[in-house]
Design a protein around this motif. Structure first.
Motif, PDB file in Angstrom:
ATOM      1  N   LEU A  80      -1.039   8.304  -9.478  1.00 56.16           N
ATOM      2  CA  LEU A  80       0.084   7.716  -8.765  1.00 56.16           C
ATOM      3  C   LEU A  80       1.370   7.990  -9.546  1.00 56.16           C
ATOM      4  N   PRO A  81       2.476   8.181  -8.843  1.00 52.59           N
ATOM      5  CA  PRO A  81       3.741   8.363  -9.553  1.00 52.59           C
ATOM      6  C   PRO A  81       4.075   7.131 -10.396  1.00 52.59           C
ATOM      7  N   ALA A  82       4.953   7.311 -11.370  1.00 49.94           N
ATOM      8  CA  ALA A  82       5.437   6.164 -12.138  1.00 49.94           C
ATOM      9  C   ALA A  82       6.172   5.211 -11.201  1.00 49.94           C
ATOM     10  N   TRP A  83       6.283   3.951 -11.630  1.00 49.17           N
ATOM     11  CA  TRP A  83       6.830   2.954 -10.714  1.00 49.17           C
ATOM     12  C   TRP A  83       8.225   3.270 -10.181  1.00 49.17           C
ATOM     13  N   PRO A  84       9.142   3.884 -10.966  1.00 48.19           N
ATOM     14  CA  PRO A  84      10.454   4.181 -10.363  1.00 48.19           C
ATOM     15  C   PRO A  84      10.354   5.163  -9.193  1.00 48.19           C
ATOM     16  N   GLN A  85       9.529   6.205  -9.358  1.00 49.14           N
ATOM     17  CA  GLN A  85       9.359   7.173  -8.277  1.00 49.14           C
ATOM     18  C   GLN A  85       8.641   6.541  -7.084  1.00 49.14           C
ATOM     19  N   LEU A  86       7.639   5.715  -7.374  1.00 49.02           N
ATOM     20  CA  LEU A  86       6.896   5.054  -6.300  1.00 49.02           C
ATOM     21  C   LEU A  86       7.809   4.113  -5.534  1.00 49.02           C
ATOM     22  N   ARG A  87       8.638   3.377  -6.252  1.00 47.00           N
ATOM     23  CA  ARG A  87       9.589   2.477  -5.591  1.00 47.00           C
ATOM     24  C   ARG A  87      10.536   3.267  -4.696  1.00 47.00           C
ATOM     25  N   GLU A  88      11.024   4.401  -5.197  1.00 47.20           N
ATOM     26  CA  GLU A  88      11.957   5.210  -4.417  1.00 47.20           C
ATOM     27  C   GLU A  88      11.294   5.791  -3.179  1.00 47.20           C
ATOM     28  N   GLN A  89      10.078   6.304  -3.341  1.00 49.19           N
ATOM     29  CA  GLN A  89       9.385   6.911  -2.214  1.00 49.19           C
ATOM     30  C   GLN A  89       9.064   5.894  -1.132  1.00 49.19           C
ATOM     31  N   ILE A  90       8.546   4.735  -1.539  1.00 51.75           N
ATOM     32  CA  ILE A  90       8.212   3.701  -0.545  1.00 51.75           C
ATOM     33  C   ILE A  90       9.481   3.131   0.072  1.00 51.75           C
ATOM     34  N   GLY A  91      10.506   2.920  -0.749  1.00 43.95           N
ATOM     35  CA  GLY A  91      11.758   2.376  -0.238  1.00 43.95           C
ATOM     36  C   GLY A  91      12.446   3.277   0.760  1.00 43.95           C
ATOM     37  N   SER A  92      12.153   4.581   0.738  1.00 45.67           N
ATOM     38  CA  SER A  92      12.788   5.522   1.659  1.00 45.67           C
ATOM     39  C   SER A  92      12.371   5.289   3.109  1.00 45.67           C
ATOM     40  N   TYR A  93      11.322   4.500   3.324  1.00 42.92           N
ATOM     41  CA  TYR A  93      10.880   4.211   4.685  1.00 42.92           C
ATOM     42  C   TYR A  93      11.665   3.076   5.338  1.00 42.92           C
ATOM     43  N   GLY A  94      12.631   2.539   4.625  1.00 49.46           N
ATOM     44  CA  GLY A  94      13.508   1.524   5.207  1.00 49.46           C
ATOM     45  C   GLY A  94      12.780   0.262   5.584  1.00 49.46           C
ATOM     46  N   TRP A  95      12.985  -0.198   6.836  1.00 52.80           N
ATOM     47  CA  TRP A  95      12.398  -1.467   7.257  1.00 52.80           C
ATOM     48  C   TRP A  95      10.864  -1.430   7.224  1.00 52.80           C
ATOM     49  N   ALA A  96      10.280  -0.231   7.322  1.00 53.69           N
ATOM     50  CA  ALA A  96       8.818  -0.108   7.328  1.00 53.69           C
ATOM     51  C   ALA A  96       8.234   0.008   5.929  1.00 53.69           C
ATOM     52  N   SER A  97       9.080  -0.110   4.901  1.00 50.45           N
ATOM     53  CA  SER A  97       8.589   0.087   3.539  1.00 50.45           C
ATOM     54  C   SER A  97       7.508  -0.921   3.165  1.00 50.45           C
ATOM     55  N   TRP A  98       7.595  -2.131   3.691  1.00 52.03           N
ATOM     56  CA  TRP A  98       6.578  -3.135   3.345  1.00 52.03           C
ATOM     57  C   TRP A  98       5.230  -2.772   3.957  1.00 52.03           C
ATOM     58  N   LEU A  99       5.250  -2.171   5.157  1.00 45.82           N
ATOM     59  CA  LEU A  99       3.997  -1.736   5.765  1.00 45.82           C
ATOM     60  C   LEU A  99       3.372  -0.588   4.974  1.00 45.82           C
ATOM     61  N   VAL A 100       4.218   0.352   4.564  1.00 47.01           N
ATOM     62  CA  VAL A 100       3.733   1.483   3.765  1.00 47.01           C
ATOM     63  C   VAL A 100       3.167   0.979   2.436  1.00 47.01           C
ATOM     64  N   PHE A 101       3.861   0.036   1.824  1.00 46.78           N
ATOM     65  CA  PHE A 101       3.417  -0.506   0.539  1.00 46.78           C
ATOM     66  C   PHE A 101       2.056  -1.182   0.672  1.00 46.78           C
ATOM     67  N   VAL A 102       1.905  -2.053   1.654  1.00 45.90           N
ATOM     68  CA  VAL A 102       0.646  -2.772   1.836  1.00 45.90           C
ATOM     69  C   VAL A 102      -0.491  -1.804   2.153  1.00 45.90           C
ATOM     70  N   GLY A 103      -0.230  -0.831   3.020  1.00 46.66           N
ATOM     71  CA  GLY A 103      -1.269   0.125   3.367  1.00 46.66           C
ATOM     72  C   GLY A 103      -1.709   0.964   2.184  1.00 46.66           C
ATOM     73  N   LEU A 104      -0.733   1.457   1.410  1.00 44.66           N
ATOM     74  CA  LEU A 104      -1.070   2.256   0.230  1.00 44.66           C
ATOM     75  C   LEU A 104      -1.792   1.415  -0.804  1.00 44.66           C
ATOM     76  N   TYR A 105      -1.336   0.181  -0.991  1.00 47.11           N
ATOM     77  CA  TYR A 105      -1.974  -0.715  -1.964  1.00 47.11           C
ATOM     78  C   TYR A 105      -3.428  -0.955  -1.578  1.00 47.11           C
ATOM     79  N   ALA A 106      -3.685  -1.201  -0.309  1.00 45.14           N
ATOM     80  CA  ALA A 106      -5.050  -1.459   0.153  1.00 45.14           C
ATOM     81  C   ALA A 106      -5.941  -0.247  -0.096  1.00 45.14           C
ATOM     82  N   LEU A 107      -5.432   0.954   0.169  1.00 40.46           N
ATOM     83  CA  LEU A 107      -6.221   2.167  -0.055  1.00 40.46           C
ATOM     84  C   LEU A 107      -6.528   2.355  -1.539  1.00 40.46           C
ATOM     85  N   VAL A 108      -5.538   2.118  -2.392  1.00 44.26           N
ATOM     86  CA  VAL A 108      -5.760   2.239  -3.831  1.00 44.26           C
ATOM     87  C   VAL A 108      -6.792   1.226  -4.300  1.00 44.26           C
ATOM     88  N   ALA A 109      -6.737   0.000  -3.744  1.00 47.38           N
ATOM     89  CA  ALA A 109      -7.648  -1.060  -4.168  1.00 47.38           C
ATOM     90  C   ALA A 109      -9.102  -0.758  -3.821  1.00 47.38           C
TER      91      ALA A 109
END
Length: 220
Positions: free
Chosen positions: A31-60
């Motif tokens: 996984l990218p370092a947290w600054p890059q991960l934050r930037e990549q997920i944040g680029s999805y705008g209002w949907a960033s929380w959905l992307v974050f939860v989905g990616l987190y679940a897959l990693v888990a």
């Protein structure tokens, strides 16, 4: 006439595919370092929380450590929203692992767990309740995924599993999300939350370790 063991053959095939996939993920996916991960997920705008939860679940679901996801969540969303979203991701991923393990079966998952099998099976045979699985979540050196797969394969009931996932994962997630919040926007409040959450994690880990050692030596 005996029925051919199609179920066992199928489970062996699934086991092989699962082991290969997990080994590939563990060895090749970083996984990218947290600054890059934050930037990549944040680029999805209002949907960033959905992307974050989905990616987190897959990693888990995989053996990939979830640490960087929690830190990125704290940096991107702040401590409390980041904690809520991280817990949703952890619980979702844990349930996916639990369900997959129930499909694979006890013998298949025991092989998949490898060096974690004895610890998980001993604890779950002693007590499949909330306390036992919460202790597994807090034990040093035991990541999330063996607990998820072990609980599903060895017959832990869903309600205690969910309760223990919430109770056992919350302290660690709170401490990791707090790191991200402090790195992104340090303040007296976020630093205080960071210190308190890590003191809680250390205290609970020490208590869990002492109880586990006492039970192994027959003095608990």
């Amino acid at each position: 006439m005996d029925t051919p063991p199609w179920g066992e053959w199928l489970r062996t095939a699934v086991l092989t595919a699962t082991v290969v996939a997990m080994a590939w993920l563990l060895l090749t996916v970083d996984l990218p370092a947290w600054p890059q991960l934050r930037e990549q997920i944040g680029s999805y705008g209002w949907a960033s929380w959905l992307v974050f939860v989905g990616l987190y679940a897959l990693v888990a679901v995989t053996p990939i450590p979830v640490t960087v996801m929690a830190v990125a969540g704290g940096a991107l969303f702040g401590w409390l929203p980041g904690l809520v979203l991280s817990m949703i991701g952890v619980v979702t991923g844990s349930c996916l692992g639990y369900g997959l393990a129930r499909l694979l079966g006890r013998r298949t998952v025991a092989r998949l767990l490898g060096r974690y099998a004895e610890t998980i099976t001993t604890r779950l045979r002693a007590d499949d309740g909330v306390l036992a699985m919460s202790m597994l979540r807090l034990m040093p050196g035991v990541p999330y995924w063996p607990v998820n797969y072990g609980a599903g394969a060895f017959g832990a009931r869903l309600r205690p599993f969910l309760t223990s996932t919430l109770a056992g994962s919350l302290p660690g997630q709170a401490s990791l999300v707090a790191i991200g919040a402090v790195l992104d926007a340090p303040s007296a409040l976020t630093v205080t939350i960071l210190v308190l959450s890590w003191l809680t994690v250390l205290a609970l880990t020490a208590l869990t370790w002492r109880r586990w050692r006492a039970e192994r030596t027959g003095h608990g």
